[in-house]
Design an enzyme around this catalytic site. Structure first.
Site, PDB file in Angstrom:
ATOM      1  N   LYS A  77     -43.354  14.800  -5.936  1.00  0.00           N
ATOM      2  CA  LYS A  77     -42.617  13.816  -6.734  1.00  0.00           C
ATOM      3  C   LYS A  77     -41.372  13.302  -6.033  1.00  0.00           C
ATOM      4  O   LYS A  77     -40.871  12.220  -6.340  1.00  0.00           O
ATOM      5  CB  LYS A  77     -42.226  14.412  -8.081  1.00  0.00           C
ATOM      6  CG  LYS A  77     -41.375  15.665  -8.006  1.00  0.00           C
ATOM      7  CD  LYS A  77     -41.099  16.219  -9.394  1.00  0.00           C
ATOM      8  CE  LYS A  77     -40.456  17.601  -9.328  1.00  0.00           C
ATOM      9  NZ  LYS A  77     -41.426  18.636  -8.878  1.00  0.00           N
ATOM     10  N   HIS A 205     -36.916  27.511 -11.763  1.00  0.00           N
ATOM     11  CA  HIS A 205     -36.267  26.439 -11.002  1.00  0.00           C
ATOM     12  C   HIS A 205     -34.808  26.406 -11.420  1.00  0.00           C
ATOM     13  O   HIS A 205     -34.499  26.207 -12.596  1.00  0.00           O
ATOM     14  CB  HIS A 205     -36.934  25.082 -11.276  1.00  0.00           C
ATOM     15  CG  HIS A 205     -36.653  24.047 -10.225  1.00  0.00           C
ATOM     16  ND1 HIS A 205     -35.377  23.653  -9.880  1.00  0.00           N
ATOM     17  CD2 HIS A 205     -37.490  23.326  -9.427  1.00  0.00           C
ATOM     18  CE1 HIS A 205     -35.441  22.738  -8.926  1.00  0.00           C
ATOM     19  NE2 HIS A 205     -36.711  22.532  -8.621  1.00  0.00           N
ATOM     20  N   SER A 208     -32.006  20.919  -9.638  1.00  0.00           N
ATOM     21  CA  SER A 208     -31.926  20.174  -8.386  1.00  0.00           C
ATOM     22  C   SER A 208     -30.474  20.058  -7.925  1.00  0.00           C
ATOM     23  O   SER A 208     -29.563  19.917  -8.728  1.00  0.00           O
ATOM     24  CB  SER A 208     -32.530  18.780  -8.581  1.00  0.00           C
ATOM     25  OG  SER A 208     -32.704  18.136  -7.344  1.00  0.00           O
ATOM     26  N   GLU A 283     -40.647  25.494  -4.013  1.00  0.00           N
ATOM     27  CA  GLU A 283     -41.001  24.098  -4.260  1.00  0.00           C
ATOM     28  C   GLU A 283     -39.916  23.143  -3.754  1.00  0.00           C
ATOM     29  O   GLU A 283     -39.347  22.352  -4.522  1.00  0.00           O
ATOM     30  CB  GLU A 283     -41.235  23.869  -5.752  1.00  0.00           C
ATOM     31  CG  GLU A 283     -42.326  24.740  -6.354  1.00  0.00           C
ATOM     32  CD  GLU A 283     -42.333  24.685  -7.874  1.00  0.00           C
ATOM     33  OE1 GLU A 283     -41.554  23.906  -8.454  1.00  0.00           O
ATOM     34  OE2 GLU A 283     -43.113  25.432  -8.489  1.00  0.00           O
ATOM     35  N   PRO A 284     -39.590  23.179  -2.458  1.00  0.00           N
ATOM     36  CA  PRO A 284     -38.552  22.280  -1.939  1.00  0.00           C
ATOM     37  C   PRO A 284     -39.006  20.832  -1.951  1.00  0.00           C
ATOM     38  O   PRO A 284     -40.153  20.528  -1.625  1.00  0.00           O
ATOM     39  CB  PRO A 284     -38.338  22.779  -0.509  1.00  0.00           C
ATOM     40  CG  PRO A 284     -39.665  23.375  -0.139  1.00  0.00           C
ATOM     41  CD  PRO A 284     -40.201  23.998  -1.398  1.00  0.00           C
ATOM     42  N   ARG A 286     -36.180  17.572  -1.950  1.00  0.00           N
ATOM     43  CA  ARG A 286     -35.163  16.831  -1.192  1.00  0.00           C
ATOM     44  C   ARG A 286     -34.790  17.546   0.106  1.00  0.00           C
ATOM     45  O   ARG A 286     -34.368  16.890   1.067  1.00  0.00           O
ATOM     46  CB  ARG A 286     -33.934  16.567  -2.064  1.00  0.00           C
ATOM     47  CG  ARG A 286     -33.141  17.768  -2.470  1.00  0.00           C
ATOM     48  CD  ARG A 286     -31.888  17.383  -3.272  1.00  0.00           C
ATOM     49  NE  ARG A 286     -32.218  16.796  -4.555  1.00  0.00           N
ATOM     50  CZ  ARG A 286     -31.835  15.582  -4.948  1.00  0.00           C
ATOM     51  NH1 ARG A 286     -31.122  14.825  -4.139  1.00  0.00           N
ATOM     52  NH2 ARG A 286     -32.161  15.117  -6.121  1.00  0.00           N
ATOM     53  N   TYR A 393     -36.163  10.908  -4.059  1.00  0.00           N
ATOM     54  CA  TYR A 393     -36.170  10.243  -5.369  1.00  0.00           C
ATOM     55  C   TYR A 393     -35.638   8.809  -5.283  1.00  0.00           C
ATOM     56  O   TYR A 393     -34.875   8.348  -6.128  1.00  0.00           O
ATOM     57  CB  TYR A 393     -35.369  11.064  -6.388  1.00  0.00           C
ATOM     58  CG  TYR A 393     -35.937  12.445  -6.562  1.00  0.00           C
ATOM     59  CD1 TYR A 393     -37.098  12.647  -7.286  1.00  0.00           C
ATOM     60  CD2 TYR A 393     -35.344  13.545  -5.949  1.00  0.00           C
ATOM     61  CE1 TYR A 393     -37.652  13.922  -7.415  1.00  0.00           C
ATOM     62  CE2 TYR A 393     -35.879  14.818  -6.074  1.00  0.00           C
ATOM     63  CZ  TYR A 393     -37.032  14.993  -6.806  1.00  0.00           C
ATOM     64  OH  TYR A 393     -37.581  16.246  -6.930  1.00  0.00           O
TER      65      TYR A 393
END
Length: 440
Positions: A77, A205, A208, A283-284, A286, A393
């Site tokens: 994503k 998580h 971010s 789950e890297p 950026r 993103y």
């Protein structure tokens, strides 16, 4: 300089992707930007990206050195352009997919189902069915209703319980939307058992752009507690997913990637030591792509007025209009995210003054303000303004509102990283029909 043939199929990205330019190792992205701005883009002056795939390769090597026990599953994503996904696939990463379309994109590049985690705790039933039909059986959940849905649609799934974390130290919170409490984990595990479903692990998580490594310490300790709860029920969990949150460039965060990695390694050694039988993934997003992309925008219009409130004589204030904005690459501005200040792609006198300025996107929407009340040297119509660290993103959130096209994409890579990719591609039989083409 060598080239790779343009891609012919693009299942996900809507932007135009160009050939890959292979340069000597000492060629920098800014040199490529200068060359392109004076070439085919000199007349049309459309915005465009330069993607340094070598930066992604170097990030991967950096990850392997700092977190040797943690296998990265790239969060699609964050940036789903095909060449970037293909690069990561060639490097051997796994993939965090959140939808049918993301699974389809990754598998179209020859990635096997066992390299995918369907990491969306609340999924559409038809997407769960699609995943099952295409062999993707590892997926997350955080509630009873999801368990009943999975039991109905894909009872052979291997499940990962997503727990909530303290994400107060992160720019973007996750636990408001996803994650079960540690206290409720026992009941959820019992429900899964009653439905005949196989739970294999725990995920979390921390949010971010995490600003404090302590968040990982607490989350890993909480995950250990859930593992213990599972053991009380006779379950032997074998997977821990520590999510994302890692900084994409050193100037973005109060804490560096290596500092976070040191905290993670210490917590893993305490709660999940080597040889304990638990595989660790992450789950890297950026982290891999943020610094790899530089956006070149062109000043398409300019307005100047005098600020009567300035000290002394009135000072000029400039309004610049560029050909990409908040409904394109700068969508994240709506979330009040700070970004690296832009630089002009021209020679600048060190003594050249700066002026109060604002930067606006090309649409007719009054909200399309990229930067307000900032200090910039004076620009003119036709000048190029560069924005670095634009890989995360940006393209995936772009809308093309008002009919303005998304920037084209140009790829570059140094000889050393190119050679590594070619070697990795040859070493992976699963990628044999999707290898990069080396013109050398």
């Amino acid at each position: 300089m060598e080239t790779m043939a343009p891609e012919t199929e693009k299942p996900a990205p809507s932007t135009e992707e160009s050939e890959l330019l292979v340069f000597d190792d000492d060629v920098k992205a800014e040199e490529v930007l200068r060359s392109l701005s004076k070439g085919e883009y000199a007349d049309e002056k459309d915005a465009f990206y330069v993607v340094d795939l070598g930066d992604i390769v170097r990030k991967h090597l950096r990850w392997l050195g700092a977190l040797p026990r943690v296998r990265p599953f790239y969060a699609v994503k964050c940036n789903n352009t095909q060449t970037i996904v293909q690069t990561l696939a060639t490097l051997g990463t796994g993939f965090d997919c959140a939808s049918k379309a993301e699974i389809a994109l990754v598998q179209s590049l020859g990635v096997s189902a066992d390299r995918i985690i369907y990491a969306n705790p609340c999924k559409q039933a038809s997407h769960v069915r699609y995943a099952a039909e295409h062999g993707v059986d590892l997926m997350t959940f955080d509630n009873d209703a999801e368990l009943h849905k999975i039991a109905r649609v894909n009872p052979n799934a291997r499940l990962v319980l997503r727990i909530a974390t303290d994400d107060s130290k992160s720019v973007y919170k996750m636990s408001r939307k996803f994650g079960a409490s540690v206290e409720s984990s026992h009941q959820l595990l019992e429900t899964a058992q009653g439905l005949g479903l196989l739970v294999v692990g725990v995920s979390f998580h921390v949010g971010s752009c995490c600003q404090d490594g302590v968040a990982y310490t607490e989350a890993i300790a909480n995950a250990r507690q859930v593992f213990n709860n599972a053991a009380e029920l006779g379950l032997s969990l074998t997977l821990l997913d520590i999510g994302g949150g890692f900084p994409g460039h050193n100037g973005e965060s109060k804490i560096t990637f290596e500092e976070i990695a040191a905290v993670v390694n210490s917590a893993l050694d305490t709660h999940f030591p080597a040889g304990c039988g638990v595989n660790i993934i992450s789950e890297p997003g950026r982290y891999y792509v943020m610094s790899a992309l530089t956006l070149a925008t062109n000043v398409i219009a300019k307005k100047t007025f005098v600020n009567p409130l300035a000290d002394g004589e009135g000072q000029p204030v400039h309004m610049y209009y560029i050909n990409d904005g908040n409904f394109g690459s700068f969508n994240f501005v709506f979330f009040k995210e700070k970004f690296t200040p832009p630089v002009a792609l021209k020679r600048v006198d060190p003594e050249e003054p700066v002026f109060e300025s604002s930067v606006w996107g090309p649409t007719c929407d009054g909200l399309d303000c990229v930067m307000e009340r900032t200090q910039l040297l004076e620009l003119h119509v036709g000048d190029w303004l560069l924005f670095r660290n634009m890989g995360a993103y940006t393209l995936t959130l772009s809308s093309g509102f008002n009919g303005f096209p998304l920037p084209n994409i140009h790829y570059m890579i140094g000889d050393a990283e190119w050679s590594l990719l070619v070697k990795e591609s040859k070493d992976q039989e699963s990628m044999s029909s999707h290898n990069f083409k080396n013109g050398k």
